[in-house]
Design an enzyme around this catalytic site. Structure first.
Site, PDB file in Angstrom:
ATOM      1  CD  GLU A   3      -3.483  -1.243   1.523  1.00 41.41           C
ATOM      2  OE1 GLU A   3      -3.925   0.079   2.112  1.00 41.41           O
ATOM      3  OE2 GLU A   3      -4.026  -2.362   2.147  1.00 41.41           O
TER       4      GLU A   3
HETATM    5  C1  FAD Z   1       2.131  -9.671  -0.153  1.00 41.20           C
HETATM    6  C2  FAD Z   1       1.770  -8.464  -1.196  1.00 41.20           C
HETATM    7  C3  FAD Z   1       0.118  -8.254  -0.850  1.00 41.20           C
HETATM    8  C4  FAD Z   1       0.084  -7.434  -2.304  1.00 41.20           C
HETATM    9  N1  FAD Z   1      -1.247  -7.054  -2.258  1.00 41.20           N
HETATM   10  C5  FAD Z   1      -1.770  -6.275  -2.800  1.00 41.20           C
HETATM   11  C6  FAD Z   1      -2.927  -5.805  -3.010  1.00 41.20           C
HETATM   12  O1  FAD Z   1      -3.958  -7.097  -3.275  1.00 41.20           O
HETATM   13  N2  FAD Z   1      -3.646  -4.930  -4.719  1.00 41.20           N
HETATM   14  C7  FAD Z   1      -2.445  -4.235  -5.259  1.00 41.20           C
HETATM   15  O2  FAD Z   1      -3.068  -3.900  -6.513  1.00 41.20           O
HETATM   16  N3  FAD Z   1      -1.312  -4.766  -4.761  1.00 41.20           N
HETATM   17  C8  FAD Z   1      -0.870  -5.039  -3.829  1.00 41.20           C
HETATM   18  N4  FAD Z   1       0.772  -5.559  -3.939  1.00 41.20           N
HETATM   19  C9  FAD Z   1       1.587  -4.991  -4.414  1.00 41.20           C
HETATM   20  C10 FAD Z   1       2.261  -3.838  -3.560  1.00 41.20           C
HETATM   21  O3  FAD Z   1       1.396  -2.796  -3.520  1.00 41.20           O
HETATM   22  C11 FAD Z   1       3.201  -2.855  -4.308  1.00 41.20           C
HETATM   23  O4  FAD Z   1       4.551  -3.948  -3.857  1.00 41.20           O
HETATM   24  C12 FAD Z   1       4.070  -1.802  -4.251  1.00 41.20           C
HETATM   25  O5  FAD Z   1       3.022  -0.856  -4.345  1.00 41.20           O
HETATM   26  C13 FAD Z   1       5.532  -2.079  -4.287  1.00 41.20           C
HETATM   27  O6  FAD Z   1       5.112  -2.167  -5.882  1.00 41.20           O
HETATM   28  P1  FAD Z   1       6.473  -2.698  -6.738  1.00 41.20           P
HETATM   29  O7  FAD Z   1       6.679  -4.636  -5.504  1.00 41.20           O
HETATM   30  O8  FAD Z   1       6.698  -2.887  -7.639  1.00 41.20           O
HETATM   31  O9  FAD Z   1       7.703  -2.358  -6.186  1.00 41.20           O
HETATM   32  P2  FAD Z   1       8.374  -1.727  -6.752  1.00 41.20           P
HETATM   33  O10 FAD Z   1       8.036   0.189  -7.186  1.00 41.20           O
HETATM   34  O11 FAD Z   1       9.272  -1.916  -8.474  1.00 41.20           O
HETATM   35  O12 FAD Z   1       9.934  -0.056  -5.705  1.00 41.20           O
HETATM   36  C14 FAD Z   1      11.289  -1.207  -5.082  1.00 41.20           C
HETATM   37  C15 FAD Z   1      10.807  -0.639  -4.444  1.00 41.20           C
HETATM   38  O13 FAD Z   1      12.049   0.017  -5.172  1.00 41.20           O
HETATM   39  C16 FAD Z   1      11.598   1.384  -4.252  1.00 41.20           C
HETATM   40  N5  FAD Z   1      11.062   2.644  -5.037  1.00 41.20           N
HETATM   41  C17 FAD Z   1      10.182   2.648  -5.529  1.00 41.20           C
HETATM   42  N6  FAD Z   1       9.622   4.554  -6.772  1.00 41.20           N
HETATM   43  C18 FAD Z   1      10.679   4.666  -5.853  1.00 41.20           C
HETATM   44  C19 FAD Z   1      10.764   6.427  -5.574  1.00 41.20           C
HETATM   45  N7  FAD Z   1      10.131   7.333  -6.211  1.00 41.20           N
HETATM   46  N8  FAD Z   1      11.472   7.115  -4.782  1.00 41.20           N
HETATM   47  C20 FAD Z   1      12.202   6.299  -4.042  1.00 41.20           C
HETATM   48  N9  FAD Z   1      12.522   4.746  -3.447  1.00 41.20           N
HETATM   49  C21 FAD Z   1      11.440   4.114  -4.724  1.00 41.20           C
HETATM   50  C22 FAD Z   1      11.062   1.089  -3.182  1.00 41.20           C
HETATM   51  O14 FAD Z   1      11.956   1.237  -1.430  1.00 41.20           O
HETATM   52  C23 FAD Z   1      10.192  -0.010  -2.977  1.00 41.20           C
HETATM   53  O15 FAD Z   1       9.351  -0.571  -1.741  1.00 41.20           O
HETATM   54  C24 FAD Z   1       0.884  -6.449  -2.181  1.00 41.20           C
HETATM   55  C25 FAD Z   1       2.272  -6.718  -2.798  1.00 41.20           C
HETATM   56  C26 FAD Z   1       2.974  -7.722  -1.236  1.00 41.20           C
HETATM   57  C27 FAD Z   1       4.147  -7.768  -1.545  1.00 41.20           C
END
Ligand code: FAD
Length: 572
Positions: free
Chosen positions: A396
């Site tokens: 989130e």
């Molecule tokens: C168990 C689990 C349940 C989930 N449930 C849902 C759900 O029900 N519905 C849903 O829609 N999504 C869900 N998600 C998705 C979750 O919301 C995303 O994983 C989260 O938003 C991060 O996106 P990403 O994993 O693609 O990481 P990325 O966007 O690739 O980011 C990776 C890391 O890069 C860093 N980062 C990214 N952008 C920036 C920035 N601008 N500045 C500095 N640092 C940055 C952060 O440290 C981040 O952790 C779930 C994820 C998990 C693991």
């Protein structure tokens, strides 16, 4: 991120507590006195809690859920029977009409017992069903809500995709309107979706010509494909986190939630609710970890003494207790902002999410360390709690993204004012009114620290220190904006300091408010000072010191060296 506020809050609003901090003001009414549940809500909660506590203790087995990587049917049915799956839905649709504050108390209890179950309920209720409650048409609500609120059906919220994680606006799933206008055709992929394969109603975000649009999708629609029902994962293993593929999936037009193009607004709004319940669940988990640590520190003896006798263990216990106290206070105040009708609470929910998830990680880690080798083995719950806690800093809204958001959304108001002032100063005739208004407003914020009203005289020194630091944040925000101007959008080191200081000020205000209320209660009952006094005091001392540290780093830091070292690591 920059669009978020424009999307959500076009009209004039009352100044919220967090936004006030960025201009050196303390809008005390939102925080003080410490919010209490209205009588009817308290009665409804008192009615529910004994049954829920018994169910969580006697029926819900978090270790078994973790081992089986599944929340069994009887557990979901039990939650449904208790009304938990529709608590905040209106009565007319079969819900219990709980306020956000009352709902948070329930989520805290669930979070205290089982991380998987709290995330399951959060996905179903706080973000899944909530979208329908807030944005559904009367017809859509009649059609879907009763079964969701009763728990006969489960909801999910599908935003994340391979190309749209933190960058939520980059949704690539496409929805094209059919030639006859009767339906949309969806193509794309969603991943990491909680409840994806077990939900009967999913809010799915897809791109239409108007922007991102929210659709109510059911798994019986031709073209709906569960690519992975349960992606194997390290923590909250009981939740079914899935991957979905949509191939030419037909979605009737009356399944559009809100207006076409309103999808991001819907997502941002429901995530506000989700982040509040994150605060509650993390508070519950923190209480569980603290309890385990206290028990172990009292019973385990080494060097002929209980562990709790050693100062390095005391230090951990004190820190855990102080952070847990602050987490609870912040959750209560933030939930009450929603209940009391503050229009814009995005900053407070973002602060709450980052603060509580980071604090929980430290608390579980401390409890783990206090247990020594025993924590490493699977017969104790700590290794599971450690695994479960890790998702919170990512889900989130990753904490880095939210940190940046807190700083930028908070600085937007003062930034706009400074731009107006800049324009006025450079106008050939000068817009004297703008200059005068700005001058008077800012000068008074620079000279006078705001009033932080506390009732108990013993808290006056803390209130004064808090007020002084709020004033200082206002001054430093102006300095940062004048120094960096638009460039501040890319200055994340600076953003982190401003956001960190604002978060600690918000935490201090919530803690002060809670302690003041507890002292007043003890006073009126003729009782001694509450046992929480030293705990809250420690929380205040630590928070206020951290504010000073964050702000000092604006002037003295290793930024250039950090960038150079990171670039060297990146091979640049
Ligand atoms: C168990 C689990 C349940 C989930 N449930 C849902 C759900 O029900 N519905 C849903 O829609 N999504 C869900 N998600 C998705 C979750 O919301 C995303 O994983 C989260 O938003 C991060 O996106 P990403 O994993 O693609 O990481 P990325 O966007 O690739 O980011 C990776 C890391 O890069 C860093 N980062 C990214 N952008 C920036 C920035 N601008 N500045 C500095 N640092 C940055 C952060 O440290 C981040 O952790 C779930 C994820 C998990 C693991």
């Amino acid at each position: 991120m920059r669009d978020a506020e424009d999307l959500l809050f076009a009209g004039p609003q009352r100044l919220g507590v967090a936004k006030g901090l960025f201009v050196g003001r303390f809008v005390a009414d939102w925080v003080m006195p410490y919010p209490e549940l209205p009588l009817l809500q308290r009665m409804a909660l008192d009615h529910l809690m004994p049954g829920l506590q018994a169910f969580l203790r006697d029926t819900l087995d978090p270790a078994a859920i973790d081992r089986a990587a599944d929340i069994p049917h009887y557990a979901i049915e039990g939650l449904a029977r208790l009304g938990v799956l529709g608590l905040a839905a209106p009565h007319e649709f079969g819900g219990r009409g709980f306020s956000q504050m009352a709902y948070c108390r329930v989520m805290e209890a669930i979070g205290e017992r089982c991380g998987s179950t709290s995330v399951f309920v959060n996905a179903h209720h706080s973000i899944g069903l909530r979208a329908l409650v807030l944005f559904g048409t009367p017809e859509q609500k009649r059609r879907w809500l009763p079964r969701l609120a009763h728990g006969d059906q489960i909801a999910a919220f599908a935003l994340t995709e391979p190309g749209a994680g933190s960058d939520a606006a980059n949704v690539q799933t496409r929805a094209e309107r059919s030639a006859d206008g009767s339906h949309y055709v969806l193509n794309g992929e969603k991943r990491y979706i909680t409840n994806a394969a077990i939900a009967q109603v999913l809010t799915v975000m897809a791109r239409t010509p108007e922007g991102v649009t929210a659709f109510l999708v059911t798994p019986d629609m031709p073209g709906f494909e569960v690519a992975e029902p349960r992606m194997a994962k390290m923590g909250i293993r009981g939740t079914a986190t899935g991957r979905l593929v949509f191939r030419d999936m037909r979605v009737p037009v009356d399944h559009v939630l809100g207006a076409p193009g309103e999808g991001l607004k819907i997502a941002l709004t429901v995530l506000d609710f989700g982040r509040t319940t994150f605060g509650a669940c993390c508070t519950g988990a923190a209480k569980a970890a603290l309890q385990l640590a206290v028990e172990h520190a009292s019973s385990r003896r080494q060097f002929g003494r209980p562990l709790g006798d050693f100062e390095l263990i005391k230090k951990k216990l004190a820190r855990m207790a102080a952070d847990t106290y602050a987490m609870e206070a912040m959750t209560t105040v933030t939930a009450s902002l929603i209940d009391r009708g503050l229009e814009d609470y995005m900053l407070e929910t973002a602060i709450l999410k980052v603060y509580t998830t980071e604090a929980l990680w430290g608390i579980v880690n401390d409890a783990f360390q206090i247990h020594g080798g025993a924590a490493y083995f699977t017969d104790l719950p700590l290794e599971r709690m450690l695994r479960d806690a890790r998702i919170n800093q990512i889900g989130e809204g990753a904490n880095e993204v939210l940190t940046s958001f807190i700083a930028l959304a908070g600085m937007r108001g003062p930034g706009v004012q400074l731009r107006e002032l800049w324009g006025a100063l450079h106008h050939p005739l000068g817009d004297l009114r703008t200059i005068w208004q700005f001058g008077v407003g800012r000068l008074s914020a620079v000279i006078h620290a705001p009033e932080v009203p506390v009732r108990d005289p013993s808290l006056r020194p803390y209130a004064d220190r808090l007020a002084g630091l709020i004033r200082r944040l206002g001054v430093d925000v102006d300095r940062v904006l004048i120094r960096y101007r638009e460039e501040v959008l890319d200055r994340q080191y600076v953003q982190q300091r401003i956001a960190g200081a604002a978060a600690e000020l918000y935490a201090s205000a919530c803690v002060l408010s809670r302690l003041d209320a507890e002292l007043a209660q003890a006073d009126s009952a003729g009782a001694d000072r509450p046992r929480s006094y030293p705990v809250a005091e420690l929380s205040l001392r630590r928070s206020l010191r951290r504010v000073r540290r964050w702000l000092a780093k604006l002037h003295e830091n290793d930024d250039a060296a950090v960038t150079a070292a990171a670039d060297a690591a990146l091979g640049r």
